[in-house]
Design an enzyme around this catalytic site. Structure first.
Site, PDB file in Angstrom:
ATOM      1  CG  HIS A   1      79.446   7.463  80.778  1.00  0.00           C
ATOM      2  ND1 HIS A   1      78.853   6.599  81.655  1.00  0.00           N
ATOM      3  CD2 HIS A   1      78.499   8.403  80.496  1.00  0.00           C
ATOM      4  CE1 HIS A   1      77.603   6.982  81.893  1.00  0.00           C
ATOM      5  NE2 HIS A   1      77.365   8.093  81.213  1.00  0.00           N
TER       6      HIS A   1
ATOM      7  CG  HIS B   1      70.658  12.520  82.330  1.00  0.00           C
ATOM      8  ND1 HIS B   1      69.809  11.460  82.147  1.00  0.00           N
ATOM      9  CD2 HIS B   1      71.908  12.005  82.284  1.00  0.00           C
ATOM     10  CE1 HIS B   1      70.515  10.347  81.985  1.00  0.00           C
ATOM     11  NE2 HIS B   1      71.785  10.648  82.065  1.00  0.00           N
TER      12      HIS B   1
ATOM     13  CG  HIS C   1      70.948   6.298  79.638  1.00  0.00           C
ATOM     14  ND1 HIS C   1      70.704   5.872  80.921  1.00  0.00           N
ATOM     15  CD2 HIS C   1      71.747   7.387  79.781  1.00  0.00           C
ATOM     16  CE1 HIS C   1      71.321   6.648  81.775  1.00  0.00           C
ATOM     17  NE2 HIS C   1      71.966   7.590  81.121  1.00  0.00           N
TER      18      HIS C   1
ATOM     19  CD  GLU D   1      74.355   7.627  83.499  1.00  0.00           C
ATOM     20  OE1 GLU D   1      74.043   8.798  83.266  1.00  0.00           O
ATOM     21  OE2 GLU D   1      74.462   6.778  82.586  1.00  0.00           O
TER      22      GLU D   1
HETATM   23  C1  DHB Z   1      76.292  10.441  77.039  1.00  0.00           C
HETATM   24  C2  DHB Z   1      76.150   9.479  78.049  1.00  0.00           C
HETATM   25  C3  DHB Z   1      75.116   9.569  78.989  1.00  0.00           C
HETATM   26  O1  DHB Z   1      74.920   8.694  80.023  1.00  0.00           O
HETATM   27  C4  DHB Z   1      74.195  10.594  78.918  1.00  0.00           C
HETATM   28  O2  DHB Z   1      73.194  10.616  79.810  1.00  0.00           O
HETATM   29  C5  DHB Z   1      74.334  11.574  77.923  1.00  0.00           C
HETATM   30  C6  DHB Z   1      75.369  11.489  76.993  1.00  0.00           C
HETATM   31  C7  DHB Z   1      77.368  10.351  76.019  1.00  0.00           C
HETATM   32  O3  DHB Z   1      78.256   9.490  76.112  1.00  0.00           O
HETATM   33  O4  DHB Z   1      77.306  11.127  75.053  1.00  0.00           O
HETATM   34 FE    FE Z   2      73.351   9.288  81.399  1.00  0.00          FE
END
Ligand code: DHB
Ligand code: FE
Length: 281
Positions: free
Chosen positions: A192, A59, A12, A239
């Site tokens: 990420h 979040h 997401h 996550e």
């Molecule tokens: C991004 C990734 C995420 O899991 C999120 O919650 C918000 C932004 C991103 O890569 O921009």
């Molecule tokens: Fe996220």
């Protein structure tokens, strides 16, 4: 009794909502991501789940640092999107499945998961985007029970505990007195990191190994501590706990699952994206 038929996983990212809103699915930047979905949508069209249990991480929208449950289960009749504002601008509320919510809450507390029950719960992109990605057209055809897992404020629940939570959810789904067909969804990751020195960090080798483990050795990732997972996947890569919960639920349904379809693409924004559909054999 209800039937647990499928496990789905998807990343997401708020920008995905922006791309849906602007119709950018065929744009060269977005196409490799969105192309992962049509085969899964077609399969879901045949499988026809009625209800989804959504493992996702809030979040800081519904829960902030002042009150941060480790695990929370939605028991609301409807879930309103209240995301930051740069995703899909208007989104109808999603319909809850209150009977299953309370059945899950009862079953989880009985199994000593001291979860928070939420009769009101705002949801963000992590809960809304998977529903728009798997069911893009018209009103969402499934009802939803959101299960929120803390990945925002330490201490986070460890991987083995999240897998056990998923298993307990899977067992509870199958003891729900209903003839409905249920799918479980994982919303998150994969690797990420959005900020700090390692912003933009992605670990393709780990991600691919993790996805494979969900088929052949679902408890593989439970060997890692949260700090090891952060090291290997980035601060937001944790996550991937959602995917472990989803897979835990499926292992309650049977010893084997099969891959319907999967896709992996890096990067979208700062994130390694994946989509996966697993069928319960
Ligand atoms: C991004 C990734 C995420 O899991 C999120 O919650 C918000 C932004 C991103 O890569 O921009
Ligand atoms: Fe996220």
């Amino acid at each position: 009794m209800a039937k647990l038929i499928a496990g789905l996983g998807t990343s997401h990212i708020p920008a995905i909502g922006g791309a849906i809103h602007k119709g950018l699915q065929q744009d060269p930047y977005w196409k490799p991501f969105f192309d992962g979905f049509p085969p899964i949508r077609q399969w879901l069209g045949e499988q026809k789940p009625d209800v989804v249990v959504m493992f996702y991480n809030d979040h800081g929208l519904n829960f902030f640092l002042d009150k941060m449950p480790t695990f929370a289960v939605g028991a609301a009749p409807q879930y309103h999107n209240a995301d930051e504002g740069w995703g899909i601008p208007t989104l109808s509320p999603f319909q809850g499945e209150v009977g299953l919510s309370w059945h899950l809450i009862d079953a989880l507390v009985e199994k000593e998961f001291d979860i928070v029950s939420c009769q009101e719960m705002l949801v963000d992109h992590a809960c809304t985007l998977p529903l728009k990605l798997f069911w893009p057209d018209g009103d969402c055809p499934v009802t939803v029970v959101p299960v929120c897992i803390n990945t925002v404020q330490f201490p986070l629940p460890k991987a083995s505990r999240v897998y056990a939570l998923g298993k307990a959810v899977g067992q509870a789904i199958q003891s729900w007195d209903s003839d409905k067909r249920v799918a479980v969804i994982a919303s998150g990751g994969l690797s990420h990191q959005l900020d700090g020195e390692r912003a933009g960090f992605i670990n393709k080798a780990f991600d691919l190994k993790f996805i494979d483990s969900l088929l052949s050795n679902p408890e593989w990732a439970t060997q890692f501590s949260i700090h090891e997972l952060v090291e290997k996947t980035g601060t937001q890569g944790v996550e991937l706990l959602m995917w472990l919960a989803m897979r835990g639920a499926l292992s309650a349904a049977g010893p084997k699952v099969s891959r319907v379809h999967s896709n992996y693409h890096i990067p979208i924004s700062n994130t390694a994206t994946a989509v996966l559909a697993l069928a319960v054999d």
